[in-house]
Design a protein around this motif. Structure first.
Motif, PDB file in Angstrom:
ATOM      1  N   LYS A  56      -3.757  -2.727  -4.929  1.00  0.00           N
ATOM      2  CA  LYS A  56      -4.876  -1.798  -4.749  1.00  0.00           C
ATOM      3  C   LYS A  56      -5.817  -2.298  -3.661  1.00  0.00           C
ATOM      4  N   ARG A  57      -6.083  -3.597  -3.673  1.00  0.00           N
ATOM      5  CA  ARG A  57      -6.994  -4.199  -2.695  1.00  0.00           C
ATOM      6  C   ARG A  57      -6.457  -4.056  -1.279  1.00  0.00           C
ATOM      7  N   ASN A  59      -4.447  -1.739  -0.337  1.00  0.00           N
ATOM      8  CA  ASN A  59      -4.123  -0.318  -0.140  1.00  0.00           C
ATOM      9  C   ASN A  59      -2.625  -0.072   0.034  1.00  0.00           C
ATOM     10  N   TRP A  60      -1.808  -0.843  -0.699  1.00  0.00           N
ATOM     11  CA  TRP A  60      -0.374  -0.594  -0.694  1.00  0.00           C
ATOM     12  C   TRP A  60      -0.074   0.467  -1.724  1.00  0.00           C
ATOM     13  N   ASN A  61       0.926   1.260  -1.472  1.00  0.00           N
ATOM     14  CA  ASN A  61       1.373   2.237  -2.464  1.00  0.00           C
ATOM     15  C   ASN A  61       2.037   1.500  -3.604  1.00  0.00           C
TER      16      ASN A  61
END
Length: 64
Positions: A56-57, A59-61
């Motif tokens: 999440k940090r 911003n990966w899917n």
């Protein structure tokens, strides 16, 4: 120590593979951990985040 070096190498590989859409279960097995919870604990100690928090940090899917 050698153990610390091995953990460092495993965690660097884990981070790399996590960025390539491997899920936590696949990572823990692939890296030789018998327990997913132990893998997550070591990962968090190394990076300061759980694998999911890091995804999440960064911003990966999330993997499917």
């Amino acid at each position: 120590s050698i153990y610390a070096y091995i953990v460092k190498c495993r965690m660097e590989l884990a981070r790399s593979l996590l960025g390539n859409n491997y899920n936590v279960n696949e990572l823990s097995t692939r890296l030789g951990y018998r327990s997913v919870s132990h893998f997550i604990k070591v990962f968090k100690q190394h990076f300061g985040y759980t694998p999911n928090e890091l995804m999440k940090r960064e911003n990966w899917n999330s993997p499917h």
